[in-house]
Write an enzyme that holds these catalytic residues in place. Structure first.
Site, PDB file in Angstrom:
ATOM      1  CG  HIS A 136      32.420  25.017  34.909  1.00 57.39           C
ATOM      2  ND1 HIS A 136      31.629  23.929  35.022  1.00 57.39           N
ATOM      3  CD2 HIS A 136      33.490  24.592  34.230  1.00 57.39           C
ATOM      4  CE1 HIS A 136      32.210  22.822  34.436  1.00 57.39           C
ATOM      5  NE2 HIS A 136      33.338  23.086  34.016  1.00 57.39           N
ATOM      6  CB  CYS A 137      36.365  25.648  39.151  1.00 54.63           C
ATOM      7  SG  CYS A 137      38.417  25.502  39.278  1.00 54.63           S
ATOM      8  N   PRO A 138      37.339  25.156  35.794  1.00 52.32           N
ATOM      9  CG  PRO A 138      38.787  25.857  34.037  1.00 52.32           C
ATOM     10  CD  PRO A 138      37.666  26.096  35.164  1.00 52.32           C
ATOM     11  CG  ASN A 174      35.967  18.269  34.485  1.00 57.99           C
ATOM     12  OD1 ASN A 174      35.289  18.980  33.568  1.00 57.99           O
ATOM     13  ND2 ASN A 174      35.706  16.749  34.756  1.00 57.99           N
ATOM     14  CG  ASN A 175      31.527  19.799  39.331  1.00 59.11           C
ATOM     15  OD1 ASN A 175      30.593  20.150  38.559  1.00 59.11           O
ATOM     16  ND2 ASN A 175      31.219  19.055  40.376  1.00 59.11           N
TER      17      ASN A 175
END
Ligand code: ZN
Ligand code: ZN
Length: 332
Positions: free
Chosen positions: A156-158, A161-162
């Site tokens: 999950h890559c902040p 945001n996904n």
């Protein structure tokens, strides 16, 4: 209590009443088809806004501090076009990575009817996610931020945001690539600008005062270096993941769960959308559609049936297993 022979337990446990499916009901409002995917996560939204702000800051310094005041018209136009094009592609890839469904498994599909319809045979199991009540196909993982199970989830890559998964990995790879390229380009331009300004009269170099110009350029240098290192490492890791057909999560679990991998070229083509073409670098062109899940994809084969038999010798053990949904429906 009366002891029942082992094979009876197996039959009993195959009945869906023991699978606690009543807890799993399809979501009341499934949402119309084509609804935009967007994760409402405060931290992720803040990180995504910061990403845009940093790109726009670089855009401002490159244009208003370096290129527009420059007297070399050809240098300014060529570099202006290249930088703006790369920045546009980076931001477009960012939007696509953020707003594309990464490959979410239908929520709440672990219903009694659905499990019954799969008609499990001996040695077959389905993995149920206790958090989103969905049946996990192979290579899917639950993301606690997205609150969904994601097919081929990498991480999950902040910053986007996904989750990075099967459907949006291409956009994420393009995003890291274009950010690395604009960072490198900005660093080279800052280098030229400093050289040029030391040779010429510093006051004619920029429309801002010399101290402001230096501060703006040094901040851009820091930003460029940081982003160049971060995104090129990420880009390398992602390309390696695609070529070896192994997601970040699978790499961590490798020792416990060895699995067969596809040929690297096939995996690359699937991720970027068919045979090699300029569309590979186009964030507006979609990757290959993933194969729709068939009944077969939900069901997984147990490695060895005897492993299961060995533990099913007493009634108590069987009762425990029943509570854990661990024979047919495995909570992961
Ligand atoms: Zn889940
Ligand atoms: Zn996620």
């Amino acid at each position: 209590m009366m002891l029942i022979p082992t094979h009876h337990f197996r039959d009993i446990e195959r009945k869906p009443e023991y699978l606690q499916p009543e807890k799993c009901v399809p979501p009341p409002h499934p949402g119309p088809v084509g609804t935009m995917w967007f994760i409402r996560d405060g931290c992720g939204i803040a990180c995504a806004i910061v990403t845009w702000f940093l790109v726009l800051y670089a855009e401002f310094v490159v244009l208003f501090v370096m290129l527009i005041p420059s007297r070399d018209y050809v240098y300014s136009v060529i570099n202006g076009i290249v930088f703006n094009l790369l920045a546009f592609l980076a931001l477009a890839s960012h939007c696509r990575a953020m707003l594309t469904d990464p490959g979410a498994v239908p929520k709440g599909n672990a219903t009694k009817e659905f499990i019954e319809s799969l008609q499990l045979k001996p040695g077959q199991v389905v993995y149920k996610c206790p958090k989103c009540c969905s049946i996990k196909p192979d290579r899917a993982h639950h993301c606690s931020v997205c609150k969904r199970c994601i097919r081929k989830m990498d991480h999950h890559c902040p910053w986007v945001n996904n989750c990075v998964g099967e459907n949006n990995q291409k956009y994420f790879v393009l995003f890291t690539m274009y950010i690395a390229l604009i960072s490198l380009h900005a660093l080279i331009m800052v280098g030229f600008h400093f050289l040029h300004c030391f040779e010429e009269d510093w006051t004619k170099c920029s429309s801002f005062s010399p101290p402001t110009t230096v501060i703006l350029l040094i901040l851009l240098c820091f930003e460029g270096l940081l982003f160049l290192i971060f995104t090129s490492v990420m880009f390398g890791t992602q390309v390696h993941s695609i070529c070896t057909d192994e997601t970040g999560i699978e790499r961590l679990k490798r020792k416990h769960q060895p699995r067969e991998r596809r040929a690297s070229w096939k995996s690359v083509k699937e991720t970027f959308g068919g045979d090699f073409s300029p569309n590979w670098f186009n964030p507006f062109s979609r990757p290959c559609d993933p194969e729709p899940l068939s009944d077969r994809d939900w069901v997984r084969q147990v490695a060895s049936l005897s492993d299961m038999d060995n533990t099913e010798t007493t009634e108590e053990q069987s009762e425990e297993r029943k509570d854990e949904d661990s024979v047919e429906v495995i909570d992961e």
